[in-house]
Design a protein around this motif. Structure first.
Motif, mmCIF file in Angstrom:
data_model
loop_
_atom_site.group_PDB
_atom_site.id
_atom_site.type_symbol
_atom_site.label_atom_id
_atom_site.label_comp_id
_atom_site.label_asym_id
_atom_site.label_seq_id
_atom_site.Cartn_x
_atom_site.Cartn_y
_atom_site.Cartn_z
ATOM 1 N N GLY A 34 1.021 -1.158 -0.033
ATOM 2 C CA GLY A 34 0.153 -0.099 0.054
ATOM 3 C C GLY A 34 0.863 1.304 -0.404
ATOM 4 N N TRP A 35 0.152 2.301 -0.200
ATOM 5 C CA TRP A 35 0.715 3.672 -0.483
ATOM 6 C C TRP A 35 0.619 5.248 1.257
ATOM 7 N N CYS A 95 5.954 4.303 1.026
ATOM 8 C CA CYS A 95 5.471 2.864 -0.160
ATOM 9 C C CYS A 95 5.413 2.033 1.530
ATOM 10 N N ASN A 96 4.537 0.753 1.913
ATOM 11 C CA ASN A 96 4.962 0.011 2.269
ATOM 12 C C ASN A 96 4.305 -1.823 2.243
ATOM 13 N N ALA A 97 4.544 -2.935 2.504
ATOM 14 C CA ALA A 97 3.904 -3.815 2.372
ATOM 15 C C ALA A 97 4.231 -4.209 4.093
ATOM 16 N N GLY A 98 3.063 -5.433 3.383
ATOM 17 C CA GLY A 98 2.370 -5.783 5.329
ATOM 18 C C GLY A 98 1.619 -6.849 4.491
ATOM 19 N N GLN A 99 0.830 -7.492 5.801
ATOM 20 C CA GLN A 99 -0.644 -8.539 6.018
ATOM 21 C C GLN A 99 -2.123 -7.366 5.745
ATOM 22 N N TYR A 100 -3.079 -8.481 5.038
ATOM 23 C CA TYR A 100 -4.572 -7.201 5.408
ATOM 24 C C TYR A 100 -5.046 -8.463 5.617
ATOM 25 N N TYR A 101 -5.546 -8.888 7.099
ATOM 26 C CA TYR A 101 -6.087 -9.800 7.380
ATOM 27 C C TYR A 101 -7.584 -9.441 8.480
ATOM 28 N N ILE A 102 -7.941 -10.005 8.048
ATOM 29 C CA ILE A 102 -10.048 -9.980 8.821
ATOM 30 C C ILE A 102 -10.126 -7.996 8.697
ATOM 31 N N SER A 104 -8.180 -5.686 7.949
ATOM 32 C CA SER A 104 -6.528 -4.145 9.022
ATOM 33 C C SER A 104 -6.371 -4.675 8.102
ATOM 34 N N TYR A 105 -5.269 -4.104 7.985
ATOM 35 C CA TYR A 105 -4.227 -3.664 7.391
ATOM 36 C C TYR A 105 -2.715 -3.640 8.092
ATOM 37 N N TYR A 106 -1.892 -4.666 8.122
ATOM 38 C CA TYR A 106 -0.598 -4.601 9.431
ATOM 39 C C TYR A 106 0.831 -4.562 8.633
#
Length: 120
Positions: A34-35, A95-102, A104-106
């Motif tokens: 995401g951004w 810019c970022n990278a992570g996890q989308y879970y239930i 919410s984005y982390y």
């Protein structure tokens, strides 16, 4: 994961810019990118998100219809096409990278940021 942004700059209101984010390294466990942006004196806010395995996208209300997030997996690069820019879009974009879970984005990994300035 290492993230490097490019494409920021100065543009007049109504103009366009495209930001790029090149990713390298292991992406194990990452399912979204995401951004975010942060304007002076304001909190960092999520602008756009793209989720792997289908490419579902989400946008902040303030940019819907003007910004488009996309990714090119062959190039390990994510983009943010910004059209009809407004002075209030002025910020440092991350810019970022992570996890989308239930729902919410982390974000876990961050780029160094790129300045976008929109003049009126």
């Amino acid at each position: 994961v290492q993230l490097v942004e490019s494409g920021g700059g100065l543009v007049q209101a109504g103009g366009s810019l495209r930001l790029s984010c090149a990713a390298s390294g292991s992406t194990f466990g990452i399912n979204s990118m995401g951004w975010y942006r942060q304007a002076p004196g304001k909190q960092r806010e999520l602008v756009a998100l793209i989720i792997s395995g289908g490419g579902s996208t989400k946008y902040a209300d303030s940019v819907k219809g003007r910004f488009t997030i996309s990714r090119d997996d062959a190039k390990n690069t994510m983009y943010l096409q910004m059209n009809s820019l407004k002075p209030e879009d002025t910020a440092v974009y991350y810019c970022n990278a992570g996890q989308y879970y239930i729902g919410s984005y982390y974000p876990e990994y961050w780029g160094q940021g790129t300045q976008v300035t929109v003049s009126s």
